[in-house]
Scaffold this motif. Structure first.
Motif, short mmCIF file in Angstrom:
data_model
loop_
_atom_site.label_atom_id
_atom_site.label_comp_id
_atom_site.label_asym_id
_atom_site.label_seq_id
_atom_site.Cartn_x
_atom_site.Cartn_y
_atom_site.Cartn_z
N TYR A 100 20.60 47.29 21.10
CA TYR A 100 20.68 48.02 19.83
C TYR A 100 21.86 47.48 19.01
O TYR A 100 21.72 47.16 17.82
N GLY A 101 23.02 47.36 19.65
CA GLY A 101 24.21 46.85 18.96
C GLY A 101 24.01 45.43 18.45
O GLY A 101 24.38 45.11 17.31
N MET A 127 21.59 45.53 15.41
CA MET A 127 22.25 46.10 14.23
C MET A 127 23.22 45.07 13.64
O MET A 127 23.32 44.92 12.42
N ASN A 128 23.94 44.38 14.51
CA ASN A 128 24.89 43.37 14.06
C ASN A 128 24.19 42.21 13.37
O ASN A 128 24.62 41.75 12.30
N GLY A 138 23.46 60.01 13.40
CA GLY A 138 24.85 59.57 13.52
C GLY A 138 25.40 59.13 12.18
O GLY A 138 24.69 58.55 11.36
N THR A 142 21.26 49.71 25.27
CA THR A 142 22.24 50.06 24.23
C THR A 142 22.89 48.81 23.66
O THR A 142 23.15 48.74 22.45
N GLN A 189 28.23 56.86 10.31
CA GLN A 189 29.19 55.79 10.51
C GLN A 189 30.16 55.77 9.33
O GLN A 189 29.76 55.98 8.19
N TYR A 238 31.15 49.47 20.02
CA TYR A 238 30.32 49.25 18.84
C TYR A 238 29.52 50.48 18.45
O TYR A 238 28.91 50.52 17.39
N PHE A 239 29.50 51.51 19.31
CA PHE A 239 28.81 52.74 18.90
C PHE A 239 29.60 54.01 19.15
O PHE A 239 29.20 55.09 18.69
N TRP A 240 30.75 53.94 19.83
CA TRP A 240 31.56 55.14 20.03
C TRP A 240 32.99 54.72 20.33
O TRP A 240 33.22 53.84 21.15
#
Length: 195
Positions: free
Chosen positions: A156-157, A160-161, A92, A153, A94, A33-35
């Motif tokens: 965070y995901g 954001m979701n 970052g 982390t 996206q 979800y981030f990389w």
């Protein structure tokens, strides 16, 4: 090869991943979800790490597949720490095809825009399920010094979701309200012309 790839792979060697396959599996489950990273990035990075003496290849006796296993060196730990300590000077970027299509949404029917929003909502709901599975797997593992950072982390995901899901619902409401306003203006104009 981007510098980040090399250091991410190096970091993976510190948390028990020893093969390219294990690194890819962890990235796909915990990092996705981030990389994102492909085998085409992982294996060249492992080779570069060995060439630079930041990792070594370990021969495993009795491995029928003769997979290469890697281990970080002290020099590698030093380089990883150096990279980790460097400040991150960007937020970052996206890539989001949905947002690009929404940006040009005036070329689509409102039904198609709403369909795109509904699809995004479904994808985000599916991602919520994945986050819950990741969280469950973290709690099922023996707690380590890495655990709180993995949870940070993940949080965070998840946030954001949740925000993206709320945004989709809000924009769908806004689009429907706009359609109703525009539709009523057209009806008023038509009725005035008939008088």
């Amino acid at each position: 090869m981007k510098t980040e790839t090399k250091f991410i792979v190096l970091g993976m060697l510190t948390i028990g991943c020893k093969t390219g396959y294990e690194i890819k599996k962890l990235i796909d489950t915990s990092f996705s979800y981030f990389w994102k990273m492909s085998y085409g990035q992982i294996y060249p990075a492992l080779k570069k790490l060995v060439d630079e003496s930041l990792a070594i290849v370990i021969q495993v006796d009795g491995d029928p597949l003769e997979r290469k296993q890697y281990e970080i060196t002290e020099k590698g730990r030093g380089k990883l720490l150096q990279w980790l300590e460097m400040p991150v000077l960007e937020t970052g970027i996206q890539r989001n095809e949905f947002l690009v299509k929404l940006f040009f949404g005036r070329h689509l029917s409102l039904e198609k825009v709403l369909a795109h929003l509904d699809m995004q909502k479904e994808l985000l709901k599916a991602k919520q399920v994945i986050f819950m599975e990741i969280e469950k797997s973290i709690f099922e593992q023996k707690e380590s010094d890495d655990t709180p950072y993995w949870l940070y982390t993940l949080d965070y995901g998840k946030r954001m979701n949740e925000t993206a899901l709320a945004w989709c619902e809000d924009k769908k409401r806004a689009i429907l309200e706009r359609r109703n306003r525009v539709g009523s203006k057209k009806r008023t104009t038509i009725n005035n012309e008939e008088c």
